[in-house]
Design an enzyme around this catalytic site. Structure first.
Site, PDB file in Angstrom:
ATOM      1  N   ASP A  93     -38.248  22.063  26.472  1.00 19.92           N
ATOM      2  CA  ASP A  93     -36.926  22.680  26.419  1.00 19.92           C
ATOM      3  C   ASP A  93     -36.497  23.134  27.820  1.00 19.92           C
ATOM      4  O   ASP A  93     -37.185  23.946  28.462  1.00 19.92           O
ATOM      5  CB  ASP A  93     -37.007  23.881  25.469  1.00 19.92           C
ATOM      6  CG  ASP A  93     -35.676  24.549  25.240  1.00 19.92           C
ATOM      7  OD1 ASP A  93     -34.713  24.266  25.994  1.00 19.92           O
ATOM      8  OD2 ASP A  93     -35.579  25.364  24.306  1.00 19.92           O
ATOM      9  N   ASP A 116     -25.903  16.854  23.498  1.00 15.03           N
ATOM     10  CA  ASP A 116     -25.583  16.738  22.068  1.00 15.03           C
ATOM     11  C   ASP A 116     -24.294  17.506  21.785  1.00 15.03           C
ATOM     12  O   ASP A 116     -24.199  18.691  22.103  1.00 15.03           O
ATOM     13  CB  ASP A 116     -26.737  17.307  21.245  1.00 15.03           C
ATOM     14  CG  ASP A 116     -28.013  16.486  21.459  1.00 15.03           C
ATOM     15  OD1 ASP A 116     -27.940  15.257  21.429  1.00 15.03           O
ATOM     16  OD2 ASP A 116     -29.083  17.097  21.688  1.00 15.03           O
ATOM     17  N   LYS A 120     -19.825  19.890  14.369  1.00 16.47           N
ATOM     18  CA  LYS A 120     -19.442  20.799  13.268  1.00 16.47           C
ATOM     19  C   LYS A 120     -19.316  22.227  13.789  1.00 16.47           C
ATOM     20  O   LYS A 120     -20.165  22.688  14.554  1.00 16.47           O
ATOM     21  CB  LYS A 120     -20.500  20.757  12.166  1.00 16.47           C
ATOM     22  CG  LYS A 120     -20.504  19.451  11.425  1.00 16.47           C
ATOM     23  CD  LYS A 120     -21.497  19.479  10.287  1.00 16.47           C
ATOM     24  CE  LYS A 120     -21.524  18.111   9.627  1.00 16.47           C
ATOM     25  NZ  LYS A 120     -22.780  17.806   8.982  1.00 16.47           N
ATOM     26  N   PHE A 191     -25.657   6.717  26.224  1.00 16.02           N
ATOM     27  CA  PHE A 191     -24.902   7.447  25.209  1.00 16.02           C
ATOM     28  C   PHE A 191     -23.401   7.316  25.453  1.00 16.02           C
ATOM     29  O   PHE A 191     -22.608   7.172  24.523  1.00 16.02           O
ATOM     30  CB  PHE A 191     -25.322   8.922  25.226  1.00 16.02           C
ATOM     31  CG  PHE A 191     -24.930   9.676  23.993  1.00 16.02           C
ATOM     32  CD1 PHE A 191     -25.704   9.603  22.840  1.00 16.02           C
ATOM     33  CD2 PHE A 191     -23.786  10.457  23.968  1.00 16.02           C
ATOM     34  CE1 PHE A 191     -25.334  10.287  21.701  1.00 16.02           C
ATOM     35  CE2 PHE A 191     -23.414  11.142  22.835  1.00 16.02           C
ATOM     36  CZ  PHE A 191     -24.188  11.054  21.699  1.00 16.02           C
TER      37      PHE A 191
HETATM   38  C1  LIG Z   1     -26.894  12.729  23.420  1.00 16.53           C
HETATM   39  S1  LIG Z   1     -28.340  12.527  24.350  1.00 16.53           S
HETATM   40  C2  LIG Z   1     -27.744  11.962  25.933  1.00 16.53           C
HETATM   41  C3  LIG Z   1     -28.794  11.246  26.712  1.00 16.53           C
HETATM   42  C4  LIG Z   1     -28.366  10.683  28.089  1.00 16.53           C
HETATM   43  N1  LIG Z   1     -27.965  11.739  29.007  1.00 16.53           N
HETATM   44  C5  LIG Z   1     -27.263   9.681  27.954  1.00 16.53           C
HETATM   45  O1  LIG Z   1     -26.119   9.994  28.350  1.00 16.53           O
HETATM   46  O2  LIG Z   1     -27.524   8.575  27.456  1.00 16.53           O
HETATM   47  C6  LIG Z   1     -28.800  14.211  24.686  1.00 16.53           C
HETATM   48  C7  LIG Z   1     -30.252  14.379  25.105  1.00 16.53           C
HETATM   49  O3  LIG Z   1     -30.491  15.754  25.405  1.00 16.53           O
HETATM   50  C8  LIG Z   1     -31.809  16.083  24.980  1.00 16.53           C
HETATM   51  N2  LIG Z   1     -31.868  17.542  24.838  1.00 16.53           N
HETATM   52  C9  LIG Z   1     -31.156  18.306  23.979  1.00 16.53           C
HETATM   53  N3  LIG Z   1     -31.448  19.602  24.151  1.00 16.53           N
HETATM   54  C10 LIG Z   1     -32.363  19.679  25.149  1.00 16.53           C
HETATM   55  C11 LIG Z   1     -33.063  20.756  25.770  1.00 16.53           C
HETATM   56  N4  LIG Z   1     -32.865  22.029  25.406  1.00 16.53           N
HETATM   57  N5  LIG Z   1     -33.922  20.475  26.761  1.00 16.53           N
HETATM   58  C12 LIG Z   1     -34.128  19.185  27.127  1.00 16.53           C
HETATM   59  N6  LIG Z   1     -33.493  18.131  26.586  1.00 16.53           N
HETATM   60  C13 LIG Z   1     -32.630  18.367  25.600  1.00 16.53           C
HETATM   61  C14 LIG Z   1     -31.968  15.282  23.687  1.00 16.53           C
HETATM   62  O4  LIG Z   1     -33.322  15.074  23.364  1.00 16.53           O
HETATM   63  C15 LIG Z   1     -31.257  13.981  24.046  1.00 16.53           C
HETATM   64  O5  LIG Z   1     -32.147  13.017  24.581  1.00 16.53           O
END
Ligand SMILES: C[S@@+](CC[C@H](N)C(=O)[O-])C[C@H]1O[C@@H](n2cnc3c(N)ncnc32)[C@H](O)[C@@H]1O
Length: 226
Positions: A93, A116, A120, A191
């Site tokens: 994290d 992310d 919602k 993404f």
């Molecule tokens: C929607 S994806 C986007 C991935 C990449 N940046 C792209 O644009 O293709 C968001 C990523 O953030 C990671 N993530 C979410 N919360 C996180 C956190 N607190 N610490 C580290 N990674 C996190 C998720 O595992 C996911 O791989």
């Protein structure tokens, strides 16, 4: 996870991996083996864009953090194949990394690409870019450091713009405020590609960590306080 990703995790983690356990403070110079600038990327996904940025700027270190282990294996593979010695991959994290393991002013930049979106309403509190997150990030970013966010979810983009604009430790690099054009150094991400296929609009935000002025010496002021 593919066999190749699992193999990369097993072979390369001891050299290029960082366990985010919140148990120690990291010396970034020691981690990378040099004193080059360090940019933290939160949520690199499968890491293709991270590898491209590392290849394009070999003198900038990228600390790339995600919780998604197949992506970590993928990025380690890319780093090995392309001999990218300026990447370290963190598992865990990013909040714990920032809060427990990085020191004040440790970072020269922060990248958060397509976090992310939590569309919602009842999940909005899970979004990463919030005032409390910026309070924490500000302490770990040196003055002048660039904060670069991008999202294809327009309500989240508006939220990012609102909280970054309102935060006293950050200023917009865009003279008139608002969103920025995608800078050349940011490649299209995986993404983002999925969002564009759905017709989403992508917004980039480029803010700078502000250097707060030294408080004026009150003794210089006239007795009337003017
Ligand atoms: C929607 S994806 C986007 C991935 C990449 N940046 C792209 O644009 O293709 C968001 C990523 O953030 C990671 N993530 C979410 N919360 C996180 C956190 N607190 N610490 C580290 N990674 C996190 C998720 O595992 C996911 O791989």
């Amino acid at each position: 996870m593919t066999a190749g990703q699992a193999d990369a995790l097993q072979r390369l983690w001891p050299t290029w991996g960082l366990d985010i356990d919140g148990q120690r403070t990291i010396d970034l110079g020691e981690l990378f083996g040099n004193d080059n600038h360090v940019v933290l990327e939160i949520g690199f996904g499968m890491g293709e864009a991270t590898a491209q940025m590392a290849a394009a700027a070999p003198d900038t270190n990228i600390l790339a953090v995600d919780v998604h282990t197949p992506g970590q294996g993928n990025l380690l593979n890319l780093a090995e194949q392309q001999k990218l010695s300026n990447i370290r991959v963190g598992n865990g994290d990013a909040i714990i990394l920032l809060r427990e393991m990085l020191t004040r002013d440790a970072l020269d930049g922060l990248r958060v690409y397509f976090p992310d979106p939590w569309p919602k309403k009842r999940h909005h509190k899970r979004r990463l870019i919030q005032p409390e997150f910026l309070d924490l990030a500000a302490t770990r970013l040196r003055p002048g450091a660039l904060v670069h966010c991008a999202t294809d979810w327009e309500p989240y983009a508006e939220q990012m713009l609102d909280v970054l604009t309102a935060h006293p430790d950050f200023e917009n690099t865009q003279a008139g405020g608002g969103f920025a054009a995608r800078p050349d150094f940011r490649p299209l991400t995986r993404f983002e590609g999925q969002g564009l296929e759905k017709g989403h609009v992508v917004n980039d935000l480029l803010f700078r960590r502000v250097q707060h002025g030294v408080r004026p010496d009150r003794s210089d002021q006239s007795p009337t306080g003017t």
